[in-house]
Design a protein around this motif. Structure first.
Motif, PDB file in Angstrom:
ATOM      1  N   UNK A 159      -5.454  -2.458  -2.172  1.00 54.45           N
ATOM      2  CA  UNK A 159      -4.268  -2.263  -3.008  1.00 54.45           C
ATOM      3  C   UNK A 159      -3.460  -3.555  -3.057  1.00 54.45           C
ATOM      4  N   UNK A 160      -2.483  -3.602  -3.965  1.00 48.30           N
ATOM      5  CA  UNK A 160      -1.666  -4.810  -4.111  1.00 48.30           C
ATOM      6  C   UNK A 160      -0.281  -4.413  -4.613  1.00 48.30           C
ATOM      7  N   UNK A 161       0.639  -5.385  -4.555  1.00 46.01           N
ATOM      8  CA  UNK A 161       1.968  -5.204  -5.114  1.00 46.01           C
ATOM      9  C   UNK A 161       2.467  -6.543  -5.638  1.00 46.01           C
ATOM     10  N   UNK A 162       3.089  -6.508  -6.823  1.00 45.57           N
ATOM     11  CA  UNK A 162       3.743  -7.703  -7.352  1.00 45.57           C
ATOM     12  C   UNK A 162       5.175  -7.352  -7.727  1.00 45.57           C
ATOM     13  N   UNK A 163       6.087  -8.278  -7.443  1.00 47.32           N
ATOM     14  CA  UNK A 163       7.516  -8.047  -7.684  1.00 47.32           C
ATOM     15  C   UNK A 163       8.106  -9.277  -8.366  1.00 47.32           C
ATOM     16  N   UNK A 164       8.708  -9.066  -9.526  1.00 49.22           N
ATOM     17  CA  UNK A 164       9.404 -10.134 -10.239  1.00 49.22           C
ATOM     18  C   UNK A 164      10.822  -9.651 -10.518  1.00 49.22           C
ATOM     19  N   UNK A 165      11.803 -10.319  -9.951  1.00 49.56           N
ATOM     20  CA  UNK A 165      13.212  -9.965 -10.140  1.00 49.56           C
ATOM     21  C   UNK A 165      13.948 -11.193 -10.667  1.00 49.56           C
ATOM     22  N   UNK A 166      14.453 -11.097 -11.895  1.00 49.69           N
ATOM     23  CA  UNK A 166      15.136 -12.223 -12.513  1.00 49.69           C
ATOM     24  C   UNK A 166      16.526 -11.823 -12.999  1.00 49.69           C
ATOM     25  N   UNK A 257      11.880 -10.197  -1.122  1.00 50.15           N
ATOM     26  CA  UNK A 257      10.612  -9.494  -1.311  1.00 50.15           C
ATOM     27  C   UNK A 257       9.549 -10.522  -1.630  1.00 50.15           C
ATOM     28  N   UNK A 258       8.341 -10.321  -1.112  1.00 54.90           N
ATOM     29  CA  UNK A 258       7.236 -11.196  -1.475  1.00 54.90           C
ATOM     30  C   UNK A 258       6.911 -11.004  -2.952  1.00 54.90           C
ATOM     31  N   UNK A 259       6.609 -12.092  -3.643  1.00 60.21           N
ATOM     32  CA  UNK A 259       6.255 -11.991  -5.057  1.00 60.21           C
ATOM     33  C   UNK A 259       4.933 -11.248  -5.237  1.00 60.21           C
ATOM     34  N   UNK A 260       3.964 -11.558  -4.381  1.00 60.93           N
ATOM     35  CA  UNK A 260       2.648 -10.906  -4.445  1.00 60.93           C
ATOM     36  C   UNK A 260       2.174 -10.615  -3.025  1.00 60.93           C
ATOM     37  N   UNK A 261       1.659  -9.408  -2.831  1.00 63.97           N
ATOM     38  CA  UNK A 261       0.979  -9.064  -1.585  1.00 63.97           C
ATOM     39  C   UNK A 261      -0.316  -8.346  -1.951  1.00 63.97           C
ATOM     40  N   UNK A 262      -1.417  -8.890  -1.502  1.00 64.08           N
ATOM     41  CA  UNK A 262      -2.723  -8.285  -1.763  1.00 64.08           C
ATOM     42  C   UNK A 262      -3.318  -7.879  -0.425  1.00 64.08           C
ATOM     43  N   UNK A 263      -3.645  -6.607  -0.313  1.00 71.31           N
ATOM     44  CA  UNK A 263      -4.110  -6.049   0.966  1.00 71.31           C
ATOM     45  C   UNK A 263      -5.583  -5.670   0.883  1.00 71.31           C
ATOM     46  N   UNK A 264      -6.327  -6.103   1.881  1.00 68.15           N
ATOM     47  CA  UNK A 264      -7.727  -5.717   1.997  1.00 68.15           C
ATOM     48  C   UNK A 264      -7.934  -4.869   3.235  1.00 68.15           C
ATOM     49  N   UNK A 265      -9.154  -4.429   3.467  1.00 65.32           N
ATOM     50  CA  UNK A 265      -9.402  -3.598   4.645  1.00 65.32           C
ATOM     51  C   UNK A 265      -9.533  -4.419   5.927  1.00 65.32           C
ATOM     52  N   UNK A 266      -9.432  -5.756   5.818  1.00 62.95           N
ATOM     53  CA  UNK A 266      -9.472  -6.611   7.004  1.00 62.95           C
ATOM     54  C   UNK A 266      -8.305  -7.596   7.060  1.00 62.95           C
ATOM     55  N   UNK A 267      -7.249  -7.338   6.265  1.00 59.02           N
ATOM     56  CA  UNK A 267      -6.114  -8.247   6.305  1.00 59.02           C
ATOM     57  C   UNK A 267      -5.327  -8.228   5.010  1.00 59.02           C
ATOM     58  N   UNK A 268      -4.405  -9.166   4.881  1.00 64.87           N
ATOM     59  CA  UNK A 268      -3.601  -9.247   3.666  1.00 64.87           C
ATOM     60  C   UNK A 268      -3.204 -10.697   3.410  1.00 64.87           C
ATOM     61  N   UNK A 269      -2.790 -10.957   2.170  1.00 62.42           N
ATOM     62  CA  UNK A 269      -2.319 -12.280   1.793  1.00 62.42           C
ATOM     63  C   UNK A 269      -1.043 -12.114   0.981  1.00 62.42           C
ATOM     64  N   UNK A 270      -0.014 -12.900   1.299  1.00 59.54           N
ATOM     65  CA  UNK A 270       1.217 -12.917   0.521  1.00 59.54           C
ATOM     66  C   UNK A 270       1.340 -14.262  -0.178  1.00 59.54           C
ATOM     67  N   UNK A 271       1.959 -14.238  -1.349  1.00 62.72           N
ATOM     68  CA  UNK A 271       2.058 -15.440  -2.172  1.00 62.72           C
ATOM     69  C   UNK A 271       3.472 -15.536  -2.727  1.00 62.72           C
ATOM     70  N   UNK A 272       4.098 -16.710  -2.538  1.00 67.29           N
ATOM     71  CA  UNK A 272       5.466 -16.914  -3.012  1.00 67.29           C
ATOM     72  C   UNK A 272       5.671 -18.333  -3.514  1.00 67.29           C
TER      73      UNK A 272
END
Length: 368
Positions: A159-166, A257-272
């Motif tokens: 699963x993933x989540x992206x957040x853009x607040x302007x 809030x993190x702009x992007x968080x991508x979650x896998x079954x062995x970890x996750x990565x956040x991107x800002x």
């Protein structure tokens, strides 16, 4: 030294001055010479020419073209044999020019499909190159995230989540751009800025989106027709996620809030996107957390932080100029149909009202 005779910039907006000119300057001799600029008014075209002289340190100023005079209008510019790539689509292609056009590729999916069909039938067979200038997909930081995910470092994406607040007020230089204030233009800021977010997800995630359900709303009257969308998105049987975008934040300060968080079954990565104190050059910060499994021992976590300079406009220009010289960097940047998939996401989000939208069918022109 570029072997291309010359280029023109069509459109004298903020992004031309604040992004495209600095990128051309950074490329130096690797960029073709800027021979001409065009805008609807003489004043705005001259303003861009003056900015180009200063930014690119031009000994010979670019020719100024504008509407109202047959000797200086767009047709006159396109008739020049020393101009290889003005940033306009069908009119430029018909004049035999290669084109790097700004995103979004089209106001909506139907018009985009027609545009791409015309290009493929009439102009691509002639060897003319048309790319869409989506600088976010060209960012090496976002492309690095895609490589990390494909390497299996976080396992399979689940699963993933992206957040853009302007925050946009009426004094914003971006709000004062005329077309964004026209209410009947689909999405306004959501279309113009939202395709960037979708392009980032497209580059980072390993599978394309297939379905979307969402809601759109208007929270600041001057941002008509909509300023906020929330969506739930699915990529086939692979994974799903949530994407929220708003230009209606009530304060200039924004919640953390993190702009992007991508979650896998062995970890996750956040991107800002991160601004470094004392520097005017933002970076893309990638944080990777992954599970370390050693037989006979409790699971542990490994963390890695990677900072990548933000240089998307420069990268997209360099890739385009290379393509004009017959060089293929293998990145497939600027593909019009990929850019249209970004538009389809925003269009679906604006029109869904909770109904499930099949994005594949939408891009086939089979549904609204």
């Amino acid at each position: 030294m570029s072997s291309i005779k010359g280029i023109a910039i069509l459109g004298a907006g903020l992004f031309a001055k604040e992004a495209h000119l600095p990128a051309l300057a950074a490329l130096g001799d690797a960029a073709p010479p800027l021979k001409a600029v065009y805008s609807r008014s003489q004043q705005s075209s001259q303003s861009l020419a003056d900015a180009a002289i200063a930014s690119l340190k031009l000994a010979t100023p670019p020719s100024v073209y504008y509407d109202g005079d047959a000797s200086s209008n767009l047709d006159a510019l396109l008739a020049r044999s020393d101009i290889a790539a003005p940033a306009i689509v069908l009119q430029a292609l018909a004049a035999g020019k290669h084109v790097l056009s700004e995103k979004p590729v089209a106001p909506d999916v139907a018009q985009g499909l027609d545009l791409i069909k015309t290009y493929k039938e009439l102009y691509q067979p002639k060897g003319l190159i048309w790319r869409v200038a989506e600088n976010y997909e060209a960012e090496s930081g976002y492309r690095k995230v895609g490589e990390i995910i494909r390497s299996g470092k976080i396992g399979d994406v689940i699963f993933f989540k992206s957040v853009v607040v302007n925050y946009i007020d009426k004094e914003s230089k971006w709000y004062k751009t005329p077309w964004r204030t026209i209410p009947d233009y689909q999405g306004g800021f959501l279309l113009d800025g939202g395709v960037h977010t979708v392009a980032v997800l497209r580059v980072m995630l390993p599978h394309a989106f297939t379905h979307l359900s969402g809601f759109a709303s208007l929270n600041k009257d001057y941002l008509k027709p909509h300023d906020t969308i929330h969506t739930v998105v699915k990529a086939g049987d692979h994974f799903h996620g949530i994407s929220e975008m708003t230009f209606a934040c009530p304060t200039k300060s924004r919640p953390n809030a993190d702009a992007f968080v991508i979650t896998g079954n062995d970890g996750w990565v956040s991107v800002n996107n991160v601004n470094i104190p004392g520097s005017d050059k933002p970076i893309i910060r990638i944080v990777v957390k992954s599970v370390v499994k050693v037989e006979g021992q409790p699971e542990q976590e490994a963390e890695e932080t990677i900072d990548v300079p933000s240089q998307g406009v420069l990268a997209e220009q360099q890739s385009f100029f290379d393509a004009l010289e017959g060089k293929d960097d293998g990145l497939n940047l600027g593909d019009p149909f990929a850019a249209l998939a970004d538009v389809a996401f925003i269009q679906a989000a604006l029109n869904s009202n909770g109904k499930l939208v099949d994005l594949t069918k939408l891009l086939e022109g089979k549904t609204e």
